[in-house]
Design an enzyme around this catalytic site. Structure first.
Site, PDB file in Angstrom:
ATOM      1  N   ASP A 141      -6.242  32.824 -64.563  1.00  0.00           N
ATOM      2  CA  ASP A 141      -7.499  33.563 -64.690  1.00  0.00           C
ATOM      3  C   ASP A 141      -7.340  34.983 -64.161  1.00  0.00           C
ATOM      4  O   ASP A 141      -8.229  35.821 -64.323  1.00  0.00           O
ATOM      5  CB  ASP A 141      -8.656  32.833 -64.011  1.00  0.00           C
ATOM      6  CG  ASP A 141      -8.407  32.520 -62.550  1.00  0.00           C
ATOM      7  OD1 ASP A 141      -7.366  32.944 -62.005  1.00  0.00           O
ATOM      8  OD2 ASP A 141      -9.248  31.827 -61.945  1.00  0.00           O
ATOM      9  N   SER A 142      -6.175  35.273 -63.576  1.00  0.00           N
ATOM     10  CA  SER A 142      -5.827  36.645 -63.204  1.00  0.00           C
ATOM     11  C   SER A 142      -5.768  37.557 -64.421  1.00  0.00           C
ATOM     12  O   SER A 142      -5.725  38.785 -64.281  1.00  0.00           O
ATOM     13  CB  SER A 142      -4.484  36.669 -62.471  1.00  0.00           C
ATOM     14  OG  SER A 142      -3.497  35.938 -63.177  1.00  0.00           O
ATOM     15  N   ASP A 181      -5.379  28.037 -66.238  1.00  0.00           N
ATOM     16  CA  ASP A 181      -6.428  27.959 -65.219  1.00  0.00           C
ATOM     17  C   ASP A 181      -7.758  27.556 -65.838  1.00  0.00           C
ATOM     18  O   ASP A 181      -8.163  28.098 -66.878  1.00  0.00           O
ATOM     19  CB  ASP A 181      -6.620  29.321 -64.545  1.00  0.00           C
ATOM     20  CG  ASP A 181      -5.806  29.472 -63.280  1.00  0.00           C
ATOM     21  OD1 ASP A 181      -5.560  28.452 -62.602  1.00  0.00           O
ATOM     22  OD2 ASP A 181      -5.422  30.607 -62.959  1.00  0.00           O
ATOM     23  N   GLU A 191      -8.815  25.165 -58.910  1.00  0.00           N
ATOM     24  CA  GLU A 191      -8.843  25.644 -57.532  1.00  0.00           C
ATOM     25  C   GLU A 191      -9.748  24.774 -56.662  1.00  0.00           C
ATOM     26  O   GLU A 191     -10.779  24.278 -57.112  1.00  0.00           O
ATOM     27  CB  GLU A 191      -9.343  27.089 -57.476  1.00  0.00           C
ATOM     28  CG  GLU A 191      -8.378  28.099 -58.076  1.00  0.00           C
ATOM     29  CD  GLU A 191      -8.831  29.532 -57.857  1.00  0.00           C
ATOM     30  OE1 GLU A 191      -9.786  29.740 -57.069  1.00  0.00           O
ATOM     31  OE2 GLU A 191      -8.244  30.440 -58.466  1.00  0.00           O
ATOM     32  N   GLU A 245      -1.350  29.365 -51.848  1.00  0.00           N
ATOM     33  CA  GLU A 245      -1.411  30.826 -51.922  1.00  0.00           C
ATOM     34  C   GLU A 245      -1.778  31.457 -50.590  1.00  0.00           C
ATOM     35  O   GLU A 245      -2.748  31.048 -49.947  1.00  0.00           O
ATOM     36  CB  GLU A 245      -2.414  31.262 -52.997  1.00  0.00           C
ATOM     37  CG  GLU A 245      -2.515  32.769 -53.156  1.00  0.00           C
ATOM     38  CD  GLU A 245      -3.298  33.208 -54.387  1.00  0.00           C
ATOM     39  OE1 GLU A 245      -3.495  34.427 -54.552  1.00  0.00           O
ATOM     40  OE2 GLU A 245      -3.712  32.345 -55.181  1.00  0.00           O
TER      41      GLU A 245
END
Length: 262
Positions: free
Chosen positions: A42-43, A81, A112, A180
């Site tokens: 999703d970055s 994602d 996430e 992360e």
């Protein structure tokens, strides 16, 4: 790479290499490399669309970029994602979102967080035959709740929480977990406590694999320079040099030459 290779690589102590990818031309390049697996992260909302956070990624955006990457990839395992709130409204809504990503070409999804509802959702998806990768530590979709982009797990209480989250995600059925922005000693402890592999970003060398963002590691942008990124190429500098060379040759009438003309 296949889904079972993740656990095999951990058992054989072979590091896993993962890289983000967002478009067809980039995927074609990755296909010719030795990269193990690809994440349509999703970055993409930040790296490609210019938004300030990943929160702006939508299911439509993730679906479109997954389709493009899937068309270009070869042997690499493809993960996408699930975007912001993509698994929070209802299980039915979550399943529909995941279905769209899998039909777009993803072989697994990354989700996430590790709260109770998220773990129940992951378990439901895994029981339905859908591979899920977990993600703990700095979770960008929760950036406002975390108070910004900063290292997670720095004190003993946070460290214990992250260790428990990793264990819970493994129990829920995740085939791997991204860690992360976590101190390297903690990331190593988490890695050693799990049967499933860990993929680190800003988590030191002790994880079972590493992931970086395409634009960061190739030096396509210079405004974002976190400590954990190593730039393996200075693409931006070379691109600007090529563009300026083109302009100069056009102005000096060196391009097009005879070999470029009919």
């Amino acid at each position: 790479m296949k889904i079972h290779d993740f656990k095999i690589k951990k058992q054989e102590q072979k590091k896993i290499s993962m890289l983000t990818c967002y478009d067809y031309p980039s995927a074609c390049i990755v296909a010719e490399s030795n990269i193990d697996c690809v994440l349509v992260g999703d970055s993409v909302a930040m790296a490609v669309h210019g938004y300030p956070t990943t929160i702006m990624a939508t299911i439509e955006m993730m679906e479109l970029h997954t389709q493009a990457v899937a068309r270009g990839l070869g042997k690499q395992f493809l993960i996408t994602d699930l975007p912001f709130l993509g698994h929070k409204s209802s299980q039915g809504h979550t399943v529909e979102n995941v279905k769209r990503l899998l039909q777009a070409g993803a072989q697994a999804v990354k989700i996430e967080g590790a709260d109770k509802d998220t773990c129940q959702t992951i378990s439901h998806l895994v029981n339905a035959g859908i591979p899920v990768m977990g993600h703990i530590g700095l979770t960008p979709q929760s950036i406002h709740q975390l108070g910004g982009y900063k290292i997670q797990g720095k004190n003993s209480e946070q460290a214990e929480t992250l260790l428990q989250q990793a264990t819970t995600l493994e129990q829920a059925g995740c085939f791997a977990v991204v860690i992360e922005c976590v101190p390297q000693d903690l990331a190593k402890t988490i890695t050693d406590s799990l049967v499933i592999p860990t993929i680190g970003i800003g988590a030191g060398p002790g994880t079972d694999g590493q992931v970086l963002v395409w634009h960061d590691m190739l030096g396509l942008q210079t405004s974002f320079n976190p400590k954990f990124v190593k730039k393996y190429f200075r693409a931006k500098d070379h691109f600007i040099e090529a563009l300026n060379s083109y302009v100069q040759q056009v102005q000096q009438m060196h391009f097009p030459a005879n070999e470029h003309s009919f």
